[in-house]
Design a protein around this motif. Sequence first.
Motif, PDB file in Angstrom:
ATOM      1  N   ARG A 193      11.449  -6.213  31.182  1.00 36.88           N
ATOM      2  CA  ARG A 193      11.093  -7.209  30.176  1.00 36.88           C
ATOM      3  C   ARG A 193      11.815  -6.890  28.876  1.00 36.88           C
ATOM      4  O   ARG A 193      11.936  -5.731  28.498  1.00 36.88           O
ATOM      5  CB  ARG A 193       9.597  -7.241  29.947  1.00 36.88           C
ATOM      6  CG  ARG A 193       8.826  -7.711  31.177  1.00 36.88           C
ATOM      7  CD  ARG A 193       7.339  -7.883  30.935  1.00 36.88           C
ATOM      8  NE  ARG A 193       6.978  -8.768  29.856  1.00 36.88           N
ATOM      9  CZ  ARG A 193       6.991 -10.111  29.907  1.00 36.88           C
ATOM     10  NH1 ARG A 193       7.380 -10.710  30.998  1.00 36.88           N
ATOM     11  NH2 ARG A 193       6.615 -10.825  28.866  1.00 36.88           N
ATOM     12  N   GLN A 194      12.291  -7.953  28.229  1.00 36.55           N
ATOM     13  CA  GLN A 194      12.906  -7.806  26.920  1.00 36.55           C
ATOM     14  C   GLN A 194      12.589  -9.036  26.098  1.00 36.55           C
ATOM     15  O   GLN A 194      12.791 -10.161  26.563  1.00 36.55           O
ATOM     16  CB  GLN A 194      14.417  -7.641  27.030  1.00 36.55           C
ATOM     17  CG  GLN A 194      15.075  -7.474  25.673  1.00 36.55           C
ATOM     18  CD  GLN A 194      16.561  -7.265  25.763  1.00 36.55           C
ATOM     19  OE1 GLN A 194      17.148  -7.306  26.834  1.00 36.55           O
ATOM     20  NE2 GLN A 194      17.184  -7.055  24.638  1.00 36.55           N
ATOM     21  N   GLU A 195      12.071  -8.822  24.903  1.00 35.18           N
ATOM     22  CA  GLU A 195      11.739  -9.902  23.979  1.00 35.18           C
ATOM     23  C   GLU A 195      10.918 -11.001  24.653  1.00 35.18           C
ATOM     24  O   GLU A 195      11.186 -12.186  24.511  1.00 35.18           O
ATOM     25  CB  GLU A 195      13.010 -10.473  23.357  1.00 35.18           C
ATOM     26  CG  GLU A 195      13.767  -9.471  22.515  1.00 35.18           C
ATOM     27  CD  GLU A 195      15.043 -10.018  21.929  1.00 35.18           C
ATOM     28  OE1 GLU A 195      15.303 -11.234  22.058  1.00 35.18           O
ATOM     29  OE2 GLU A 195      15.789  -9.226  21.343  1.00 35.18           O
ATOM     30  N   GLY A 196       9.925 -10.597  25.446  1.00 36.27           N
ATOM     31  CA  GLY A 196       9.024 -11.542  26.080  1.00 36.27           C
ATOM     32  C   GLY A 196       9.564 -12.227  27.315  1.00 36.27           C
ATOM     33  O   GLY A 196       8.902 -13.095  27.887  1.00 36.27           O
ATOM     34  N   SER A 197      10.762 -11.870  27.755  1.00 36.64           N
ATOM     35  CA  SER A 197      11.345 -12.469  28.956  1.00 36.64           C
ATOM     36  C   SER A 197      11.411 -11.445  30.077  1.00 36.64           C
ATOM     37  O   SER A 197      11.633 -10.267  29.828  1.00 36.64           O
ATOM     38  CB  SER A 197      12.768 -12.966  28.676  1.00 36.64           C
ATOM     39  OG  SER A 197      12.772 -13.971  27.711  1.00 36.64           O
TER      40      SER A 197
ATOM     41  N   GLN B 243      24.378  -5.790  21.541  1.00 41.06           N
ATOM     42  CA  GLN B 243      24.752  -5.919  20.127  1.00 41.06           C
ATOM     43  C   GLN B 243      25.983  -5.080  19.793  1.00 41.06           C
ATOM     44  O   GLN B 243      26.003  -4.312  18.828  1.00 41.06           O
ATOM     45  CB  GLN B 243      23.569  -5.566  19.225  1.00 41.06           C
ATOM     46  CG  GLN B 243      22.387  -6.471  19.435  1.00 41.06           C
ATOM     47  CD  GLN B 243      21.198  -6.120  18.569  1.00 41.06           C
ATOM     48  OE1 GLN B 243      21.155  -5.081  17.927  1.00 41.06           O
ATOM     49  NE2 GLN B 243      20.228  -7.013  18.541  1.00 41.06           N
TER      50      GLN B 243
ATOM     51  N   LEU C 230      24.044  -8.818  24.362  1.00 41.16           N
ATOM     52  CA  LEU C 230      22.758  -8.199  24.671  1.00 41.16           C
ATOM     53  C   LEU C 230      22.652  -6.801  24.053  1.00 41.16           C
ATOM     54  O   LEU C 230      21.619  -6.427  23.505  1.00 41.16           O
ATOM     55  CB  LEU C 230      22.569  -8.120  26.193  1.00 41.16           C
ATOM     56  CG  LEU C 230      21.272  -7.569  26.724  1.00 41.16           C
ATOM     57  CD1 LEU C 230      20.122  -8.515  26.395  1.00 41.16           C
ATOM     58  CD2 LEU C 230      21.361  -7.385  28.232  1.00 41.16           C
TER      59      LEU C 230
END
Length: 86
Positions: free
Chosen positions: A11-15, A71, A69
Amino acid sequence: HEFRVSASLFRQEGSSLFLVRLAEVEPGYPAGAKPRGELIHLMEHLPDAIVLTDGDGRIAEANAAFLDLAQLASVEQARAESLERW
């Protein structure tokens, strides 16, 4: 070519996202060689983050979606780094 496939959910940033690993059963690139050709061209145009690593998990190539992703400004910042870093 034969490939071994494995996937992990994270999971990342709610996804919910999948990390999919394709590993050649008999690698076709000599140690230290950079993969080229159609595979690199294809991965550059995919909307999902794609990374090619060597047998030690160090990044050889990465597409723009991965750079976004992670950065990063350029693939040189990721090249030779461990994928586990991200």
